[in-house]
Enzyme design. Structure first.
Site, PDB file in Angstrom:
ATOM      1  N   ASP A  41       0.819  -1.211   0.000  1.00  0.00           N
ATOM      2  CA  ASP A  41       0.000   0.000   0.000  1.00  0.00           C
ATOM      3  C   ASP A  41       0.854   1.263   0.000  1.00  0.00           C
ATOM      4  O   ASP A  41       0.478   2.278  -0.586  1.00  0.00           O
ATOM      5  CB  ASP A  41      -0.925   0.011   1.216  1.00  0.00           C
ATOM      6  CG  ASP A  41      -2.102  -0.940   1.048  1.00  0.00           C
ATOM      7  OD1 ASP A  41      -2.354  -1.380  -0.084  1.00  0.00           O
ATOM      8  OD2 ASP A  41      -2.778  -1.232   2.053  1.00  0.00           O
ATOM      9  N   ASN A 112      -5.206   9.130   1.723  1.00  0.00           N
ATOM     10  CA  ASN A 112      -5.791   8.453   2.880  1.00  0.00           C
ATOM     11  C   ASN A 112      -6.322   9.423   3.926  1.00  0.00           C
ATOM     12  O   ASN A 112      -7.516   9.460   4.188  1.00  0.00           O
ATOM     13  CB  ASN A 112      -4.760   7.524   3.535  1.00  0.00           C
ATOM     14  CG  ASN A 112      -4.741   6.159   2.881  1.00  0.00           C
ATOM     15  OD1 ASN A 112      -5.535   5.859   2.006  1.00  0.00           O
ATOM     16  ND2 ASN A 112      -3.820   5.319   3.308  1.00  0.00           N
TER      17      ASN A 112
END
Length: 253
Positions: A41, A112
């Site tokens: 990620d 994010n």
């Protein structure tokens, strides 16, 4: 589809990149139809930030640990997987942070979340505004964060924030280890809301602001809002899109 391959710094990811490029051929980033990112990620976030201006869809394959934003690593039938892949559209957050005594803001984008974190043993004291209205005059805490739906299963979830469906047009505002108000658990906000943090007692209680991987220390004021003008496209294997992953995460044991 013409693909450009990028990899994280790990040996596993670099070797995977070389094998895929030799098997399928590759093109430059400028001429590619899709960018294939190899790693975890972190590698996906890095690829999104580095190549945001190219406006290319990104297909990740997991050669790392978590891989929530990645597809399963398989070398077979990559062209077919790319043709059948489904796109998830994301809008990052735009952070503007003013350091203590500075007139110029530090600006960064976050796929994010944007996090405010205490820098010392002293708890942070934050005042919170939403769309210009003061909503919390004082939050005593280790920090606070504003998360996108894509990031809601990451740091936000670890801080006991809500998981947001990918198409919900919402943001999560979540405290980190809140001491006062003791029972405040955060808020779910419209995607277009502007969140402003003012740091109280900035000299005694220094705070840093982090937008994904970009950090600025000793901040006095941080403004956060969704960058609707910026569109990111992540490709996922058919039936394994980001909305399905976020749904599964809510029922995980």
């Amino acid at each position: 589809m013409k693909a450009a391959f990028v990899a994280s710094a790990t040996e596993q990811a670099r070797q995977a990149r070389d094998r895929l490029a030799a098997r399928y051929g590759e093109t430059s980033l400028d001429e590619a139809d899709v960018i294939v990112a190899l790693g975890g990620d972190g590698a996906m976030l890095d690829t999104l930030h580095r190549h945001m201006a190219l406006d290319k869809p990104i297909y990740g394959m997991n050669c790392g640990s978590v891989g929530f934003l990645m597809n399963e690593y398989q070398e077979e039938d990559l062209p077919g997987r790319l043709e059948r892949a489904q796109a998830s559209v994301l809008h990052p957050l735009r952070m503007r942070a003013w350091r203590r005594g500075s007139a110029e803001p530090f600006t960064a984008l976050a796929v994010n979340e944007v996090s405010l974190l205490r820098e010392s043993r002293q708890a942070a004291k934050l005042r919170i505004f939403v769309d210009g209205a003061e909503r919390l005059p004082e939050l005593i805490c280790d920090g606070a964060l504003v998360s996108t739906p894509a990031g809601s299963t990451a740091y936000n979830f670890s801080a006991h924030g809500p998981i947001l469906p990918i198409g919900a047009a919402l943001l999560a505002l979540t405290p980190i280890s809140a001491f006062r108000p003791r029972r405040w658990r955060g808020a779910v906000l419209p995607e277009r809301a502007e969140v402003v943090f003012e740091v109280l007692e900035v000299e005694k209680r220094p705070v840093s602001a982090v937008a994904d991987m970009a950090e600025v220390r000793d901040v006095a004021r941080v403004e956060i809002r969704s960058a609707q003008e910026v569109t990111l496209r992540l490709l996922f294997d058919d039936g394994h899109g980001l909305d399905e992953r976020i749904l599964r995460e809510q029922f995980a044991p």
